[in-house]
Design an enzyme around this catalytic site. Structure first.
Site, short mmCIF file in Angstrom:
data_model
loop_
_atom_site.label_atom_id
_atom_site.label_comp_id
_atom_site.label_asym_id
_atom_site.label_seq_id
_atom_site.Cartn_x
_atom_site.Cartn_y
_atom_site.Cartn_z
N LYS A 9 33.34 47.30 34.92
CA LYS A 9 32.70 48.54 35.38
C LYS A 9 32.75 49.62 34.30
O LYS A 9 33.51 49.51 33.33
CB LYS A 9 33.45 49.02 36.64
CG LYS A 9 33.38 48.04 37.82
CD LYS A 9 34.12 48.62 39.03
CE LYS A 9 33.98 47.70 40.24
NZ LYS A 9 34.58 48.32 41.45
N TYR A 49 26.21 46.13 46.70
CA TYR A 49 27.19 46.74 47.61
C TYR A 49 26.56 46.98 48.99
O TYR A 49 26.85 47.99 49.63
CB TYR A 49 27.74 48.03 47.01
CG TYR A 49 28.72 47.81 45.87
CD1 TYR A 49 29.72 46.85 45.95
CD2 TYR A 49 28.67 48.60 44.71
CE1 TYR A 49 30.62 46.65 44.91
CE2 TYR A 49 29.57 48.41 43.68
CZ TYR A 49 30.55 47.43 43.78
OH TYR A 49 31.45 47.25 42.76
N PHE A 57 31.44 57.13 50.97
CA PHE A 57 31.70 57.13 49.52
C PHE A 57 30.64 56.38 48.72
O PHE A 57 30.72 56.33 47.49
CB PHE A 57 33.10 56.57 49.21
CG PHE A 57 33.32 55.14 49.66
CD1 PHE A 57 32.88 54.07 48.89
CD2 PHE A 57 33.99 54.87 50.85
CE1 PHE A 57 33.08 52.76 49.29
CE2 PHE A 57 34.20 53.55 51.26
CZ PHE A 57 33.75 52.50 50.48
N ARG A 85 40.04 36.33 41.68
CA ARG A 85 40.35 37.42 42.62
C ARG A 85 41.84 37.75 42.55
O ARG A 85 42.23 38.91 42.61
CB ARG A 85 39.97 37.02 44.05
CG ARG A 85 38.49 37.08 44.35
CD ARG A 85 37.92 38.48 44.46
NE ARG A 85 38.29 39.18 45.66
CZ ARG A 85 37.71 40.31 46.06
NH1 ARG A 85 36.72 40.86 45.35
NH2 ARG A 85 38.10 40.91 47.16
N THR A 91 41.88 45.94 45.93
CA THR A 91 40.86 46.95 45.57
C THR A 91 41.46 48.23 44.99
O THR A 91 40.97 48.72 43.96
CB THR A 91 40.02 47.28 46.83
OG1 THR A 91 39.49 46.06 47.35
CG2 THR A 91 38.88 48.22 46.49
N ARG A 102 43.81 45.06 37.77
CA ARG A 102 43.82 46.41 38.35
C ARG A 102 45.23 46.99 38.35
O ARG A 102 45.42 48.18 38.10
CB ARG A 102 43.24 46.36 39.77
CG ARG A 102 41.72 46.18 39.78
CD ARG A 102 41.21 45.89 41.19
NE ARG A 102 39.74 45.90 41.26
CZ ARG A 102 39.07 45.41 42.30
NH1 ARG A 102 39.70 44.89 43.34
NH2 ARG A 102 37.75 45.45 42.30
N ASN A 112 38.08 51.16 39.59
CA ASN A 112 39.09 50.10 39.52
C ASN A 112 38.72 48.99 38.53
O ASN A 112 39.12 47.85 38.68
CB ASN A 112 39.38 49.55 40.92
CG ASN A 112 38.13 49.06 41.62
OD1 ASN A 112 37.05 49.03 41.02
ND2 ASN A 112 38.25 48.66 42.86
N HIS A 115 34.75 44.12 38.90
CA HIS A 115 34.27 43.47 40.13
C HIS A 115 34.41 41.97 39.95
O HIS A 115 34.13 41.44 38.87
CB HIS A 115 32.79 43.79 40.38
CG HIS A 115 32.18 42.87 41.40
ND1 HIS A 115 32.31 43.07 42.76
CD2 HIS A 115 31.51 41.69 41.26
CE1 HIS A 115 31.72 42.07 43.41
NE2 HIS A 115 31.23 41.22 42.52
N GLU A 126 25.47 36.39 43.74
CA GLU A 126 25.67 37.45 42.74
C GLU A 126 25.29 37.00 41.32
O GLU A 126 24.73 37.77 40.55
CB GLU A 126 27.13 37.93 42.79
CG GLU A 126 27.45 38.65 44.09
CD GLU A 126 28.89 39.14 44.21
OE1 GLU A 126 29.70 38.88 43.31
OE2 GLU A 126 29.19 39.79 45.23
#
Ligand code: IDP
Ligand code: MG
Length: 153
Positions: A9, A49, A57, A85, A91, A102, A112, A115, A126
């Site tokens: 990100k 998303y 948010f 993951r 998260t 993270r 964070n 993804h 995806e």
């Protein structure tokens, strides 16, 4: 082997953490099948998303994901969705375990840094959202025989 979609990100790119994250991916023995820099827009973020578009948010999340280019990757390995993951951590970076990406590199629930697809089914969707088939490379790393034991991959 299984594939997953990963996005570094803007919070990763802007904080000069691209190398740190990719280094951990390489050291774990994960295969990088595809990688590119992209500027995301509202359209792709509303798809990506979709489960969050109605949250208060979401506008802030979308802005944060468009704040700079991102790095998109397809990663490959045995059970890679679950493995990655776990490497990503929960998260909220403040709650993520030390040792996770993270947990080691961020302090935010939104910014964070990364993804990662949450299921093999979503990974396929995806990957197709962010990559054309010709951008994904099927090659065998020379180290593969040392990454997995006999019959494991
Ligand atoms: P994940 O990235 O761990 O899979 P999701 O629930 O799918 O988490 O949320 C997607 C992204 O939306 C998160 O990584 C984070 O950037 C953002 N997000 C999730 N929940 C919140 C929140 O409560 N406030 C702000 N941003 C959030
Ligand atoms: Mg998610």
């Amino acid at each position: 082997m299984q594939s997953t979609l990963v996005i570094l990100k803007p919070s990763c790119v802007q904080r000069n953490l691209i190398g740190e994250v990719i280094s951990r991916i390489e050291k774990r023995g994960i295969i990088i099948s595809a990688m590119k820099m992209m500027q995301l827009d509202e359209k792709i973020l509303r798809e990506h998303y979709a489960h969050l578009v109605d949250k208060p948010f979401f506008p802030s999340l979308a802005q944060s994901m468009m704040a700079s280019p991102v790095i998109c990757m397809v990663l490959k390995g045995v059970d890679i969705v679950e493995v990655f993951r776990k490497m990503t951590g929960v998260t909220n970076g403040r709650k993520a375990e030390p040792g996770t990406l993270r947990g080691d590199f961020c302090m935010s629930g939104q910014a964070n840094i990364i993804h990662a697809s949450d299921s093999p089914e979503n990974a396929e969707i995806e990957i197709n959202r962010f990559f054309r088939p010709e951008e994904i490379f099927d090659y065998t790393p020379a180290t593969l025989q040392y990454i997995y034991g006999d019959g494991e991959n």
